[in-house]
Design a protein around this motif. Sequence first.
Motif, PDB file in Angstrom:
ATOM      1  N   GLU A 123       3.503  26.512  -7.778  1.00 32.85           N
ATOM      2  CA  GLU A 123       2.865  27.616  -8.207  1.00 32.85           C
ATOM      3  C   GLU A 123       1.349  27.947  -7.409  1.00 32.85           C
ATOM      4  N   LEU A 124       0.976  27.165  -7.300  1.00 30.50           N
ATOM      5  CA  LEU A 124      -0.688  27.452  -6.061  1.00 30.50           C
ATOM      6  C   LEU A 124      -0.040  27.723  -5.163  1.00 30.50           C
ATOM      7  N   THR A 125       0.444  27.043  -4.514  1.00 33.19           N
ATOM      8  CA  THR A 125       1.439  27.618  -2.504  1.00 33.19           C
ATOM      9  C   THR A 125       1.226  29.195  -2.417  1.00 33.19           C
ATOM     10  N   HIS A 126       2.453  29.174  -3.766  1.00 34.30           N
ATOM     11  CA  HIS A 126       3.243  30.730  -3.637  1.00 34.30           C
ATOM     12  C   HIS A 126       1.753  31.507  -3.828  1.00 34.30           C
ATOM     13  N   ARG A 127       0.480  31.476  -4.897  1.00 37.63           N
ATOM     14  CA  ARG A 127      -0.604  32.283  -5.572  1.00 37.63           C
ATOM     15  C   ARG A 127      -1.831  32.329  -3.773  1.00 37.63           C
ATOM     16  N   HIS A 128      -1.948  30.887  -2.889  1.00 29.65           N
ATOM     17  CA  HIS A 128      -2.493  30.802  -2.506  1.00 29.65           C
ATOM     18  C   HIS A 128      -1.999  30.538  -0.943  1.00 29.65           C
ATOM     19  N   PRO A 129      -1.006  31.426  -0.769  1.00 32.73           N
ATOM     20  CA  PRO A 129      -0.576  31.160   0.655  1.00 32.73           C
ATOM     21  C   PRO A 129      -1.538  30.469   2.202  1.00 32.73           C
ATOM     22  N   GLY A 130      -1.276  29.508   2.683  1.00 30.64           N
ATOM     23  CA  GLY A 130      -1.599  29.203   4.008  1.00 30.64           C
ATOM     24  C   GLY A 130      -2.589  28.497   3.707  1.00 30.64           C
ATOM     25  N   THR A 131      -2.281  27.894   1.969  1.00 31.98           N
ATOM     26  CA  THR A 131      -3.229  26.294   1.626  1.00 31.98           C
ATOM     27  C   THR A 131      -1.749  25.725   0.912  1.00 31.98           C
ATOM     28  N   GLU A 132      -2.593  24.427   1.567  1.00 32.58           N
ATOM     29  CA  GLU A 132      -1.342  23.179   0.452  1.00 32.58           C
ATOM     30  C   GLU A 132      -2.355  22.551  -0.290  1.00 32.58           C
ATOM     31  N   PHE A 133      -1.387  22.139  -1.267  1.00 28.27           N
ATOM     32  CA  PHE A 133      -2.139  21.807  -2.442  1.00 28.27           C
ATOM     33  C   PHE A 133      -1.160  20.074  -2.472  1.00 28.27           C
ATOM     34  N   SER A 134      -1.763  19.464  -2.890  1.00 28.14           N
ATOM     35  CA  SER A 134      -0.944  17.988  -3.389  1.00 28.14           C
ATOM     36  C   SER A 134      -1.124  17.640  -4.198  1.00 28.14           C
ATOM     37  N   ALA A 135      -0.544  16.688  -5.051  1.00 27.72           N
ATOM     38  CA  ALA A 135      -0.520  16.658  -6.509  1.00 27.72           C
ATOM     39  C   ALA A 135      -0.169  14.792  -6.482  1.00 27.72           C
ATOM     40  N   VAL A 136      -1.455  14.347  -7.165  1.00 31.97           N
ATOM     41  CA  VAL A 136      -1.057  12.442  -7.350  1.00 31.97           C
ATOM     42  C   VAL A 136      -1.375  12.070  -8.699  1.00 31.97           C
ATOM     43  N   THR A 137      -0.286  11.187  -8.619  1.00 30.28           N
ATOM     44  CA  THR A 137      -0.348  10.686  -9.522  1.00 30.28           C
ATOM     45  C   THR A 137      -1.130   9.181  -9.345  1.00 30.28           C
ATOM     46  N   GLN A 138      -1.438   8.844 -10.941  1.00 36.97           N
ATOM     47  CA  GLN A 138      -1.954   7.026 -10.816  1.00 36.97           C
ATOM     48  C   GLN A 138      -1.392   6.238 -10.712  1.00 36.97           C
ATOM     49  N   ASP A 139      -0.192   6.131 -10.264  1.00 37.07           N
ATOM     50  CA  ASP A 139       1.038   5.498  -9.414  1.00 37.07           C
ATOM     51  C   ASP A 139       0.733   5.457  -8.291  1.00 37.07           C
ATOM     52  N   GLN A 140       0.481   6.533  -8.074  1.00 41.37           N
ATOM     53  CA  GLN A 140       0.176   6.786  -6.100  1.00 41.37           C
ATOM     54  C   GLN A 140      -0.925   6.538  -6.062  1.00 41.37           C
ATOM     55  N   ILE A 141      -2.150   6.727  -6.931  1.00 42.08           N
ATOM     56  CA  ILE A 141      -3.350   6.144  -6.511  1.00 42.08           C
ATOM     57  C   ILE A 141      -3.131   4.635  -6.318  1.00 42.08           C
ATOM     58  N   LEU A 142      -2.742   4.000  -7.683  1.00 37.81           N
ATOM     59  CA  LEU A 142      -3.040   2.731  -7.335  1.00 37.81           C
ATOM     60  C   LEU A 142      -2.508   1.695  -6.602  1.00 37.81           C
ATOM     61  N   GLY A 143      -0.961   2.578  -5.812  1.00 33.08           N
ATOM     62  CA  GLY A 143      -0.457   2.573  -4.979  1.00 33.08           C
ATOM     63  C   GLY A 143      -1.410   1.881  -3.312  1.00 33.08           C
ATOM     64  N   VAL A 144      -1.896   3.102  -3.421  1.00 36.27           N
ATOM     65  CA  VAL A 144      -2.528   3.118  -2.105  1.00 36.27           C
ATOM     66  C   VAL A 144      -3.885   1.936  -1.904  1.00 36.27           C
ATOM     67  N   LEU A 145      -4.247   2.400  -3.564  1.00 37.29           N
ATOM     68  CA  LEU A 145      -5.375   1.843  -3.278  1.00 37.29           C
ATOM     69  C   LEU A 145      -5.281  -0.063  -3.398  1.00 37.29           C
ATOM     70  N   GLY A 146      -4.110  -0.449  -4.169  1.00 33.02           N
ATOM     71  CA  GLY A 146      -3.282  -1.245  -3.996  1.00 33.02           C
ATOM     72  C   GLY A 146      -2.722  -2.210  -2.387  1.00 33.02           C
ATOM     73  N   LYS A 147      -2.506  -1.272  -2.018  1.00 27.53           N
ATOM     74  CA  LYS A 147      -2.282  -1.878  -0.252  1.00 27.53           C
ATOM     75  C   LYS A 147      -3.305  -2.404   0.296  1.00 27.53           C
ATOM     76  N   VAL A 148      -4.412  -1.251   0.434  1.00 24.95           N
ATOM     77  CA  VAL A 148      -5.689  -1.518   0.908  1.00 24.95           C
ATOM     78  C   VAL A 148      -6.006  -2.603   0.030  1.00 24.95           C
ATOM     79  N   LEU A 149      -6.547  -2.724  -0.497  1.00 27.12           N
ATOM     80  CA  LEU A 149      -7.017  -4.640  -1.376  1.00 27.12           C
ATOM     81  C   LEU A 149      -6.253  -5.087  -1.558  1.00 27.12           C
ATOM     82  N   GLY A 150      -4.388  -5.713  -1.044  1.00 27.25           N
ATOM     83  CA  GLY A 150      -3.843  -6.158  -0.543  1.00 27.25           C
ATOM     84  C   GLY A 150      -4.170  -6.819   0.677  1.00 27.25           C
ATOM     85  N   VAL A 151      -4.312  -5.900   1.415  1.00 32.19           N
ATOM     86  CA  VAL A 151      -4.171  -6.271   2.932  1.00 32.19           C
ATOM     87  C   VAL A 151      -5.973  -6.991   2.804  1.00 32.19           C
TER      88      VAL A 151
END
Lengths: 394, 226
Positions: free
Chosen positions: A239-267
Amino acid sequence: MRFAEAWRVALDALRANRLRSGLTMLGVVIGVAAVVVLVAIGTGAKQEVESQVQGLGSNLLLVVPGKVSFGNAPTVSPMTMTDVDTVARIAGGRDRLTATLSSGETVRAGVNSKFTSVLGVLETTPTVFTRALAQGTYVSRSDVDTGRRVAVLGYGVAQKLFGDRDPVGLQMDVAGVRFRVVGVFAKLGQSLGVDRDDEVHIPITAAQRLLGTARVDALAIKAADATRLDLLSAQVTGELTHRHPGTEFSAVTQDQILGVLGKVLGVLTGVLAAIAGVSLLVGGVGVSNIMLVSVRERTREIGLRKAVGARTRDVTVQFLIEAVLLTTIGGITGLALGIGAAYLVAALSPVPAAITWWAITLAFGVSAAVGIIFGVVPAQRAGRLDPVIALRTE
Amino acid sequence: MSQAPAVEAVDVTREYQLGGVAVPALRGVSVTIRPGDYAAVLGPSGSGKSTLMHLLGGLDRPTSGTLRIAGRDVRELSATELAGLRNRTIGFVFQSFHLLARTSAVDNVALPLVYAGVRAGERRRRAEELLDRVGLGHRLRHRPGQLSGGEQQRVAIARALVTGPSLLLADEPTGNLDSATGAEVLGLLEQLNRESGVAVVVVTHDRDVAARASRQIRMRDGLVVA
């Protein structure tokens, strides 16, 4: 020879050379302590981040313009309040959503001032993100609708501006504009070096007027249940992309944030542990070296033991136990030191530390293994000594 | 002389490899030691007497020839079996005593029993008994450094006898002692030989020491000459 006897003999030999045994152990002590401390810090940081992300609330979807990834410059948001209303309908009601507009501003009360993070918010923020108040009330719906100049202070900001006074009802300046304090958040403390009590919430409409903009930076949606997150994510970004053509929107869940942070901290934890592991390895080489010296020094003793009936295995086991004793005593000492140091780090710095059983088991197991691995060669050399030659050695 | 020999060497040779060259130390020696024997192996240094002692004691194996210790051919024994045989049937006494420096007299004497698998209490009892027999019952807890040379050699003799061996091999047992103390130590060996029937072989280059034995085995250049 009985096994218990071999332990006693090995212990006696180590005791006879206290200084040398101590110095040899030191390498293992430092290695194990380093592993324990670094793994504790890595694990602690990970747990802290996880608990914070989870502490935000459950089933959250964060919507921002642009791509969410490390190293990307943030995109200036094209979203406005009409987008908020649209997304609220998709999400199933205004109380399922909050919007933010953030800026760094100077706040002032009397002679006290502070540069802090000012967040324009909707009245739904405390329900979407779990946030408790210590005093007063939060921003209300009518505050948002009318752009009323009211503020809710983080605990740290309240302390800085008003000291021990109850700030509710008092006046303050945000970027030179007069606001009235309506509430104070409960204290959150520091985490990973960030002061979480250093912020001020004002109605998003008041923030827009203050900053001279109509934009909304980000949306946060609280889904009714976890299974709807993916669908909701697609609907909202579509819906947001439709209303603002040319702009990308991202929706992230907590799990995704945890996944990224967890990976970084794990390394990060892995790299730290590996560096510490190298020092443990160096300690092991030291043990091996000293054991070789010990075998040479005690050649006559070995010859005598063989003459009176010691088998090759008896002598090998005796020296192997000596090496393992060196490293396990070193390991236990290092463990105690490491745990102590980890608690000290946790107490004296914002870096959290968590002692885990697997780290303790690993450090202890590795130190015993180091003793066996680095003790085998000297022990075999001792066992294989020819008694005739050994007895003749002066 | 009907008893089985304690140790028997038949045409035994022993060569050492020195830089790829075979150097003969024993060139065909036959010796029989019977229970109760008191023999002296006499010869100048380099005559092969130490090599012979190492072979008779099972510390080394012959290059050729037959060596039987307590009736068992050492060729048929593994290193572990040979160690066990040494433990049970041979006692060694060395010129330089070879006592463990940080260990008390009683624990030094008990050492062979450790490898025989004897329990600690029993080890102590037997070690104390033997120290008593060699006249050191009052020196049980002393360490070698706190004992005189003669006393140290007595501890070594007690250690050699603690497993009840049939043969006691003494390599220059008086070499590090003054003549009076040396005579005392020899007297002790002779007394033990008489009283308990343990065969004693004294390796020496000292004619006076050798003269006290009931039998002399003279060696020269790797051979028994008389």
